[in-house]
Enzyme design. Structure first.
Site, PDB file in Angstrom:
ATOM      1  N   CYS A  24       0.825  -1.205   0.000  1.00  0.00           N
ATOM      2  CA  CYS A  24       0.000   0.000   0.000  1.00  0.00           C
ATOM      3  C   CYS A  24       0.856   1.250   0.000  1.00  0.00           C
ATOM      4  O   CYS A  24       2.041   1.231   0.338  1.00  0.00           O
ATOM      5  CB  CYS A  24      -0.893   0.048   1.252  1.00  0.00           C
ATOM      6  SG  CYS A  24      -1.995  -1.345   1.459  1.00  0.00           S
ATOM      7  N   ASP A  40      20.908  35.737 -15.209  1.00  0.00           N
ATOM      8  CA  ASP A  40      19.589  36.346 -15.294  1.00  0.00           C
ATOM      9  C   ASP A  40      19.549  37.645 -14.490  1.00  0.00           C
ATOM     10  O   ASP A  40      19.890  37.678 -13.304  1.00  0.00           O
ATOM     11  CB  ASP A  40      18.544  35.368 -14.752  1.00  0.00           C
ATOM     12  CG  ASP A  40      17.137  35.902 -14.900  1.00  0.00           C
ATOM     13  OD1 ASP A  40      16.576  35.773 -15.994  1.00  0.00           O
ATOM     14  OD2 ASP A  40      16.607  36.459 -13.914  1.00  0.00           O
TER      15      ASP A  40
END
Length: 488
Positions: free
Chosen positions: A37, A439
């Site tokens: 599970c 940048d």
């Protein structure tokens, strides 16, 4: 074995709390039922003495456990980011991208620069399963999802999941799930109506509106349409175009992927692309733990705890969009992208209005007169060189590439520098450590009262590795909070 690299106490706490942050990070196998599970399984928790923990679904399957029908392990996100072994990450990326569907374990090892024995040992030590077992489990879980959520024929399900023989599919499914495919099909409720809809799980939080806003500003008119609550785009080929729509499930940590006019064989690839666009396999626990020591990034995380790295649909599409965006605003780049698609894209009759163009291929642009759409001569030349490099195989956007190799191949092309290369790596490849150090917005945000140099920006970022791409997104969004003009 089942306890590989897992903290048993942490797993036990996460299981009992059904903590969604650990979904896909480990799997719980129950000895008394033979089922494995997700940590979020809604079933009554088994007794601790009946529980074993596994680092992957493949490991639990290899140990003889079958997937739970309630929590459905096929919906769990990948846990690739938690694996700090570089070759393991690359190998998993290639397997996820379907490498072993056509090629061998030896080919995979060669691609990674390892021997087959080294590759097998690495996977078993870290994941508890061999590469072949990982691939087999992925195919089985994809089939299980398609059987559960669609009305596709069992033959189409088998083909879509990568099985070339219906007999082999039936045998593999019976062995892995302890029932034939037809029995699972009878048990499940499937959606009705046109097309099909699939559930795509993630570990919360996910800031879906912020992701949509980022993508909306960079959408390619005619190819993408992004509203306040959904993402739509054209898929497939000009001969057989399709359409998809992605929206958020209001009750579960899942997105809903709706597909129309999509051949079954394309479904796994479309799922992979959507997961990449919305960064659904991110483990933000790890990202935030690394970035939060930087006060500016801690501020960004507090404002947007579910912010992820928005990817791109197609590598060449992202690369073209990046070149179009060199030295111009986001709005101007979008205008150029619209002109490019209108002039060199393919019209798709019968598609919805605003989603009726196929993005041009490298072959369409390699000799195109791109100056006609208003591009400067040098940038038009850069796009043609990019298209030629993709056609000749000198540049590609396949999974499993190292950031350094990809950047070097990019900057070898005239007109493409480190900023463009890292932007492409960030969005086209989903490289979590991509960082366009030059940048301007990053340098301004980090400098506060002064603008850092590219070298200073690069040095500042070293403490955030290997999650610098997430730092980039937070800094861009913080900058966007301070100005009306969208960040790069």
């Amino acid at each position: 074995m089942n306890s590989l690299l897992l903290d048993h106490r942490q797993c036990e706490q996460a299981r009992l709390a059904r903590d969604p942050r650990f979904d896909g990070v480990f799997y719980t196998a129950v000895l008394s039922t033979g089922i494995y599970c997700r940590p979020v399984c809604p079933a009554r928790p088994p007794k601790p003495e009946n529980v074993q923990y596994y680092p992957s679904a493949a490991a639990a399957a290899a140990a003889g456990f079958r997937p739970c029908l309630r929590c459905r392990p096929e919906l769990a996100p990948q846990a690739q980011q938690a694996l700090f072994e570089h070759n393991l990450q690359r190998g998993l990326a290639l397997i996820n991208d379907g490498f072993l569907q056509e090629q061998s374990i030896t080919d995979l090892a060669h691609r990674l620069g390892l021997s087959s024995r080294q590759l097998q040992r690495l996977f078993v030590e870290r994941l508890g399963a061999t590469p072949s077992q990982v691939h087999a489990t992925q195919r089985l879980l994809m089939a299980k999802q398609l059987l559960s959520e669609t009305s596709l024929s069992i033959t189409d399900v088998a083909m879509a999941a990568g099985f070339n023989s219906l007999r082999r599919f039936n045998a593999a499914f019976l062995a892995g799930c302890a029932m034939p495919p037809s029995a699972l099909r009878r048990q499940q409720e499937r959606t009705t109506g046109n097309g099909l809809t699939l559930r795509l799980g993630y570990r919360p939080p996910l800031d879906f509106p912020a992701m949509l806003a980022f993508l909306r500003r960079r959408a390619i008119p005619g190819v993408e349409r992004i509203g306040e609550d959904s993402y739509e785009r054209v898929t497939g080929s000009p001969e057989q175009p399709g359409h998809l729509r992605v929206s958020a499930d209001p009750q579960r940590p899942e997105l809903r992927l709706h597909l129309e006019n999509v051949p079954a064989l394309m479904i796994p690839d479309l799922v992979r692309r959507v997961r990449r666009i919305f960064d659904l396999d991110a483990d933000l626990r790890l990202v935030h733990a690394s970035l939060a020591s930087e006060p500016l990034l801690a501020k960004g995380i507090a404002r947007r705890p579910g912010l992820r790295v928005p990817g791109g649909w197609d590598g060449f599409e992202v690369a073209v969009r990046a070149v179009l965006g060199q030295q111009v605003s986001v709005a101007a780049a979008t205008t150029l992208a619209r002109r490019l698609v209108e002039r060199f894209g393919i019209v798709l009759p019968g598609m919805p209005e605003g989603l009726d163009r196929h993005f041009p291929s490298p072959a369409d642009l390699v000799e195109a007169e791109l100056e006609q759409i208003g591009l400067p001569r040098t940038r038009a030349s850069t796009l043609r060189n990019l298209a030629r490099a993709c056609l000749e195989g000198r540049l590609d956007f396949s999974a499993g590439q190292s950031l350094e190799t990809f950047v070097q191949r990019c900057i070898a092309l005239p007109g493409i520098g480190p900023w463009t290369a890292h932007y492409m790596a960030l969005r086209a490849l989903g490289q979590p450590d991509a960082y366009p150090a030059g940048d301007l917005i990053l340098r301004q945000m980090l400098g506060e009262d002064c603008t850092l140099s590219e070298r200073q920006s690069e040095a500042r970022s070293q403490a955030w590795r290997p999650w610098r791409a997430y730092a980039v997104l937070h800094l861009w969004h913080l900058a966007n909070d301070m100005t009306e003009e969208p960040a790069t």
